[in-house]
Design a protein around this motif. Structure first.
Motif, PDB file in Angstrom:
ATOM      1  N   ASN A 140      14.289 -20.568 -18.305  1.00 59.68           N
ATOM      2  CA  ASN A 140      12.862 -20.865 -18.221  1.00 59.68           C
ATOM      3  C   ASN A 140      12.076 -19.991 -19.189  1.00 59.68           C
ATOM      4  OD1 ASN A 140      10.498 -22.127 -16.750  1.00 59.68           O
ATOM      5  ND2 ASN A 140      10.098 -19.979 -16.321  1.00 59.68           N
ATOM      6  N   TYR A 141      12.432 -18.690 -19.239  1.00 54.09           N
ATOM      7  CA  TYR A 141      11.722 -17.770 -20.131  1.00 54.09           C
ATOM      8  C   TYR A 141      11.875 -18.215 -21.587  1.00 54.09           C
ATOM      9  CZ  TYR A 141       9.920 -13.229 -21.684  1.00 54.09           C
ATOM     10  OH  TYR A 141       9.160 -12.222 -22.238  1.00 54.09           O
ATOM     11  N   ASN A 142      13.068 -18.565 -21.971  1.00 54.97           N
ATOM     12  CA  ASN A 142      13.337 -18.894 -23.372  1.00 54.97           C
ATOM     13  C   ASN A 142      12.867 -20.286 -23.778  1.00 54.97           C
ATOM     14  OD1 ASN A 142      14.599 -16.532 -24.441  1.00 54.97           O
ATOM     15  ND2 ASN A 142      16.428 -17.002 -23.261  1.00 54.97           N
ATOM     16  N   ASN A 143      12.949 -21.243 -22.884  1.00 60.28           N
ATOM     17  CA  ASN A 143      12.787 -22.640 -23.296  1.00 60.28           C
ATOM     18  C   ASN A 143      11.570 -23.355 -22.729  1.00 60.28           C
ATOM     19  OD1 ASN A 143      15.214 -22.640 -24.843  1.00 60.28           O
ATOM     20  ND2 ASN A 143      16.363 -22.738 -22.937  1.00 60.28           N
ATOM     21  N   LYS A 144      10.966 -22.805 -21.688  1.00 58.98           N
ATOM     22  CA  LYS A 144       9.864 -23.525 -21.050  1.00 58.98           C
ATOM     23  C   LYS A 144       8.539 -22.787 -21.118  1.00 58.98           C
ATOM     24  CE  LYS A 144      13.183 -25.757 -17.986  1.00 58.98           C
ATOM     25  NZ  LYS A 144      13.710 -25.886 -16.608  1.00 58.98           N
ATOM     26  N   ILE A 145       8.557 -21.478 -20.941  1.00 61.47           N
ATOM     27  CA  ILE A 145       7.316 -20.715 -21.013  1.00 61.47           C
ATOM     28  C   ILE A 145       6.677 -20.902 -22.378  1.00 61.47           C
ATOM     29  CG2 ILE A 145       6.401 -18.366 -21.155  1.00 61.47           C
ATOM     30  CD1 ILE A 145       8.290 -17.582 -18.940  1.00 61.47           C
ATOM     31  N   ALA A 146       5.390 -21.168 -22.376  1.00 62.67           N
ATOM     32  CA  ALA A 146       4.620 -21.345 -23.620  1.00 62.67           C
ATOM     33  C   ALA A 146       5.279 -22.362 -24.549  1.00 62.67           C
ATOM     34  CB  ALA A 146       4.425 -20.012 -24.330  1.00 62.67           C
TER      35      ALA A 146
END
Length: 849
Positions: free
Chosen positions: A643-649
Motif C-alpha cells: 500500500n505504501y509503495n503502490n497506492k499512497i499518493a
C-alpha cells in the motif's frame, strides 16, 4: 545539464505578473502559528479583511497584492519569493505579482536582505523599519513589520527583512506556514486548506532568530529506500540514484523547516554529491550549507576510492595522493558556503587505516592532517560567508584518540556523538567549553550497523530527543546539531521535531513531547488531535520498549509471562486504535496520515504481535492457533508495504519502502527484523525474567524533595513507562556528595514480610556528562545510607557491543539490582538521592527474596 536545470528554476521564479485566478469562496477560518519562538508569536494570519493599521490583506479569492524583491538580492531569496507566490495561490487561488519597487502599488509586501536589497537599505536609512538593531549582524534573523507610506506610491506594506539570505527566506516561508502551507506539503502529501482571505497581522515589529547555528540532516543508509525510489521512480533520468532533482526537493523542505545544513548521501549506491556539479550549484542557490559526514574529510567522499589507481587511503603511507584530491575539492568548492569536515577515518565508514595502530602515533598523524587541511582552506577557500566553518567529529574509533590528548585547532567545532542509539557518549568538559569553535552534536534517528540496525520506521520518541538534546544545550553544545535521518521517509515527525527543537531549545520543557504532538497534529490534521496524539504517544512508548527492527526471539521469550501478556494486549490495542482512527481521517488527509502515522503504527503493532504469538508457541501454547495468527500478520505486513509503495499518493513513493516491490522480501533480511521463522537455534527458555513482586513507575514516588531549581522531573513520553524521571536541569553546577541530605530525593514506600529483599532500579542508559565524571545515585532505606549506585555502562568505556550497553540500548534501560538489609515486617521507605547530573530513572521493582 547544469545550465538548463538552473535556467529552468531561475526563469520559473523570475519576476513576473501572474494571472489572477478565481477560487470558490470558503468559510473564514482562523489560522494560528505553530512556531516555537516566543517573539514570532506576535506575527499571525487571519482570514478576515484587514481591520487595523497593523493588518494587511495580502490575498483574497479575487486578487493578491504584489511582492517586491530587488534584482540584486540573493538567488535563494528569489526562489523563496517564487515558493511564497505559489503558496498564496494554493491557499486563495490568486497569486501575487513578483516585482520591484519600481512598480509600486497601494499595498505591497517588500522583502529583502540587509546589504543586498537597496529597497530595504533605504527603508532602514529612513528609519521606516523599527528595531532593526535586533537583527542587524545576526545569524539568519528575520524581522516583520507593517509600515505606512514606506515608499513613493505605496500606502502600506508588510516589510520582511533578513539579516542574511536565509533570514529573508525564513521570513517569507514562515508566513507560508502560518497560512497553512505545511513544510511537508510535497514530502508527505499534506493538502493545503483553501482560504477566502489571507490577512497578516503584526501588532508591533517582530523578529526571530535560531538558537543553534547549524541545524542539519544526514541522508544515510539510503541503499534500500530513497536511492531505490530516486533511481527507479522520481529521478530515472539521472541514472545514479539520488541527484539534483531529489536534492532540490530536499533543499526546499529544509528551508521551510528552517534547517540550513546537510550531510549528503554517501553510500556506494550513490554518486558522490560533489561529483555532480548541479548538486553543489543547487545548494548554493537555495542557501543550503553543504557539508560532509564524519568519514568524508574536506567535503570529499571516498566511497569509490580506487586503491589500485590512487594508492591506499592511508595518510601515513600515501599522503600525496589523498592531499591531491583534497586540494581539488578546496579549489572546486572555494566560494560555496560549507562546513569543512576535518580529520580522517578509513574508506567509507570504516575505521582508521593501520599503520599507525597505536594511539600516540594516530594523534601525531591526525595533527598533521589538521595542519595540511587547514593550509588548503587558508590558501583556497574565500571568506565571503564569514570565517570558514570547520568541524571535527570524534566518531567510534576516533573518540579514544581524541580523549587521549589529540589537539584540535581551537576554532574547529567539536561535534560530539551519540552511541548510535540515541545516548550521547560525552560532552565538553569545562576547558573544552572555552574553545572558540564551540561544540555540537551528531545524533541518530536511524542507524545501520552493529549490534543491530534500525532504518525501517521512526520509533524514536520526541521525549528522548528532548532529553538528550536539551542536555547537550545545557552543557554548551550549541553550534552544530546534525541528525541521521536515513531515507527521510518515514522520519517526518522526527525531522519536524528536530527543526523546532534546534530553532529554540529553551522553549521546550519537560512536556516537550505532548506539546509537539499537539502542535504538529493541529497543524497537519486539525481533526481528532487528542485521539491521534494518544495513538502516537503509545506508538512511541512501545517503540521505546523495543523497536521493531530490534525485536528477536531471545527478547520475546525472556519476558516474564505477565510482561508478555501485557505487551500482547498493548500491541493489539495499538492496532485496534489505529484501525479506528484511520476511518475518521478525512479523505484528503488519508495519504499524509498513512505516511506519517498509520503505517509506522501498524508496523509496530503487527511486528510485536508476531513475536508475542511466536513466544506462545515456544512455551507450548496452542501452536496451530498462534501460527494462523502469525501467517495472517505476515500477510498484513506485506499489504502495508504494498500500500505504501503502490497506492499512497497514487504510487508517488514506489520503491521507497523496502519490501516485495524492491525485489527483496520484506519478511527476510531487508526489513532488519530477526523474524522468528528464520531462527535455526533452539530457543533458550532458561532466561525468562523473574516477575517482581511490585513494579512502580519512577514517577509514582510517594514523596520527593528538591534543592532550589534542581529536582527530579517527570519527562512525559520518556522511557518504557512513558513517564521517566530525569534530574533537571542537567548542568555541571548540580552535583552533590553521597551523604548530602539536601540533594533532590525520590522516596518510595514499600512493604516487606521480614525476609531479605532486593530492589531493581531501571535507569535509561545515559552516559556521564564528560570523562572524569560519574553517573551515580545514593540509595537509602528508612533514611539510612545503603550504597552508591552508578548507572551500568555509563562510564563510556564500553561500545554498543559491551555487556551493559548491548541489551541496554535495545531495551532502553539498564538495571542495578541492590540487596536491601534485613527489615522488619511492615512498611519501609526507599530513597534515591541525586549525586551526579544526567541520571534518568524509569522504573523501580521490589523483590521479596
Amino acid at each position: 545539464m547544469l545550465k538548463s536545470l538552473l535556467n529552468t528554476r531561475i526563469s520559473y521564479y523570475k519576476y513576473y505578473n501572474r494571472s489572477i485566478l478565481k477560487a470558490t469562496p470558503l468559510l473564514h477560518l482562523l489560522v494560528t502559528l505553530t512556531t516555537i519562538s516566543v517573539s514570532a508569536q506576535n506575527l499571525s494570519v487571519k482570514t478576515a479583511l484587514a481591520s487595523k493599521s497593523t493588518d494587511i490583506t495580502v490575498a483574497t479569492a479575487q486578487k493578491s497584492i504584489s511582492l517586491a524583491i530587488d534584482n540584486s538580492d540573493y538567488q535563494a531569496v528569489k526562489l523563496a519569493a517564487g515558493f511564497f507566490a505559489d503558496d498564496i495561490k494554493q491557499v486563495t487561488g490568486t497569486s501575487p505579482a513578483i516585482t520591484t519597487l519600481q512598480h509600486p502599488a497601494a499595498e505591497m509586501i517588500i522583502a529583502g536582505t540587509i546589504g543586498k536589497s537597496p529597497a530595504i537599505d533605504r527603508l532602514i536609512a529612513a528609519h521606516k523599519v523599527k528595531d532593526i538593531i535586533k537583527i542587524k549582524g545576526r545569524w539568519e534573523a528575520s524581522l516583520w513589520q507593517i509600515v505606512d507610506n514606506p515608499a513613493p506610491g505605496v500606502k502600506k506594506a508588510l516589510i520582511i527583512v533578513g539579516s542574511d539570505r536565509r533570514g529573508t527566506v525564513y521570513g517569507l516561508l514562515q508566513i507560508s506556514r502560518k497560512m497553512g502551507v505545511s513544510p511537508w506539503h510535497w514530502w508527505a502529501d499534506v493538502p493545503t486548506a483553501k482560504r477566502k482571505t489571507v490577512t497578516i497581522s503584526v501588532p508591533k515589529p517582530t523578529w526571530d532568530e535560531p538558537a543553534v547555528k547549524y541545524r542539519g540532516i544526514f541522508i544515510n543508509d539510503e541503499d534500500w529506500g530513497i536511492n531505490q525510489w530516486a533511481r527507479k521512480n522520481f529521478e530515472k533520468d539521472f541514472a545514479h540514484g539520488i541527484g539534483p532533482k531529489t536534492y532540490e526537493k530536499l533543499f526546499e523542505l529544509m528551508l521551510r523547516l528552517r534547517l540550513n545544513y546537510i550531510w549528503p548521501a554517501m553510500h556506494e549506491v550513490s554518486k558522490e554529491f560533489g561529483d555532480t556539479p548541479e548538486n553543489v550549484a543547487l545548494a548554493d542557490h537555495y542557501g543550503i550549507v553543504a557539508g560532509s559526514s564524519h568519514c568524508e574529510p574536506m567535503l570529499y567522499n571516498n566511497v569509490h576510492w580506487n586503491e589500485k589507481l590512487k594508492g591506499a587511503w592511508n595518510y601515513s603511507t600515501n599522503p600525496d595522493s589523498i592531499y591531491k584530491y583534497w586540494k581539488e575539492t578546496a579549489k572546486d568548492r572555494k566560494d560555496k558556503e560549507a562546513v569543512w569536515t576535518m580529520g580522517i577515518r578509513g574508506i567509507h565508514d570504516r575505521g582508521m587505516e593501520s599503520p599507525p595502530s597505536g594511539i600516540p602515533e594516530r594523534i601525531t598523524l591526525l595533527e598533521k592532517v589538521f595542519k595540511d587541511q587547514r593550509d588548503l582552506i587558508n590558501q583556497y577557500v574565500n571568506k565571503q560567508w564569514g570565517p570558514v566553518a570547520q568541524c571535527f567529529v570524534p566518531y567510534k574509533e576516533v573518540l579514544p584518540v581524541y580523549d587521549a590528548g589529540l589537539k584540535v585547532p581551537d576554532d574547529v567545532t567539536l561535534i560530539w556523538v551519540d552511541d548510535n542509539f540515541g545516548y550521547i557518549r560525552r560532552l565538553s568538559n569545562p576547558t573544552e567549553r572555552t574553545r572558540s569553535g564551540g561544540s555540537g552534536l551528531y545524533w541518530h534517528l536511524s542507524y545501520y550497523g552493529g549490534p543491530h540496525s534500525y532504518t525501517w520506521i521512526n520509533s524514536t520518541a520526541p521525549a528522548l530527543m528532548w532529553e538528550e538534546f536539551h542536555k547537550a544545550w545545557e552543557n554548551q553544545a550549541r553550534t552544530m546539531w546534525v541528525i541521521n535521518v536515513g531515507d527521510v521517509k518515514p522520519m517526518e515527525l522526527g525531522i519536524d521535531y528536530f527543526s523546532r527543537l534546534s530553532w529554540n531549545p529553551e522553549s521546550q520543557q519537560t512536556d516537550a513531547q505532548p506539546q509537539f504532538l499537539k502542535a504538529f497534529l493541529t497543524e497537519h490534521f486539525n481533526e481528532n488531535v487528542t485521539t491521534l496524539s494518544d495513538l502516537l504517544t503509545e506508538f512511541y512508548r512501545l517503540g521505546t520498549v523495543r523497536k521493531p527492527e530490534l525485536m528477536n526471539r531471545d527478547w520475546a521469550i525472556s519476558l516474564s509471562d505477565n510482561e508478555a501478556m501485557q505487551l500482547q494486549a498493548d500491541y493489539q490495542k495499538l492496532l485496534n486504535l489505529e484501525t479506528s482512527v484511520a476511518k475518521s481521517v478525512p479523505l484528503n488527509k488519508q495519504d499524509p496520515y498513512a505516511e506519517m502515522i498509520g503505517f509506522p503504527a501498524r508496523i509496530m503493532a503487527e511486528t510485536g504481535l508476531i513475536f508475542m504469538h511466536d513466544r506462545a508457541i515456544v512455551y507450548g501454547a496452542n501452536q496451530s492457533a498462534h501460527q494462523v495468527e502469525i501467517d495472517r500478520l505476515k500477510a498484513a505486513l506485506e499489504s502495508e508495504v504494498d500500500n505504501y509503495n503502490n497506492k499512497i499518493a497514487g504510487g508517488k513513493w514506489q520503491y521507497m519502502m523496502p519490501g516485495t516491490v524492491t525485489g527483496q522480501n520484506l519478511l527476510s533480511w531487508n526489513s532488519q527484523v530477526a523474524w522468528p521463522w528464520a531462527e535455526t537455534r533452539k530457543p533458550d527458555t532458561t532466561k525468562k525474567t523473574i516477575q517482581a513482586d511490585i513494579t512502580r513507575n519512577a514517577s509514582s514516588a510517594d514523596e520527593q524533595t528538591t534543592a532550589g531549581t534542581a529536582k527530579w522531573s517527570v519527562i512525559t513520553g520518556l522511557g518504557n513507562s512513558g513517564r521517566a524521571m530525569a534530574l533537571t536541569p542537567v548542568n555541571l553546577n548540580l552535583s552533590w556528595k553521597p551523604g548530602d541530605v539536601k540533594a533532590p530525593t525520590l522516596n518510595y514506600n514499600f512493604k516487606t514480610d521480614g525476609n531479605s529483599a532486593k530492589v531493581r532500579i531501571d535507569f535509561m542508559p545515559t552516559f556521564r556528562i564528560y570523562p572524569g565524571m560519574q553517573l551515580r545515585v545514593a540509595i537509602l532505606v528508612d533514611n539510612k545510607f545503603i550504597s552508591t549506585t552508578e548507572v551500568p555502562g555509563s562510564n563510556g568505556k564500553e561500545d554498543e557491543n559491551g555487556p551493559n550497553r548491548n541489551q541496554g540500548i535495545r531495551n532502553n534501560y539498564v538495571s542495578a539490582l541492590i540487596d536491601l538489609p534485613s527489615l522488619t515486617t511492615g512498611t519501609h521507605k526507599l530513597s534515591i538521592r541525586a549525586i551526579d547530573p544526567g541520571v534518568v530513572i524509569d522504573k523501580i521493582s521490589f523483590y521479596k527474596n
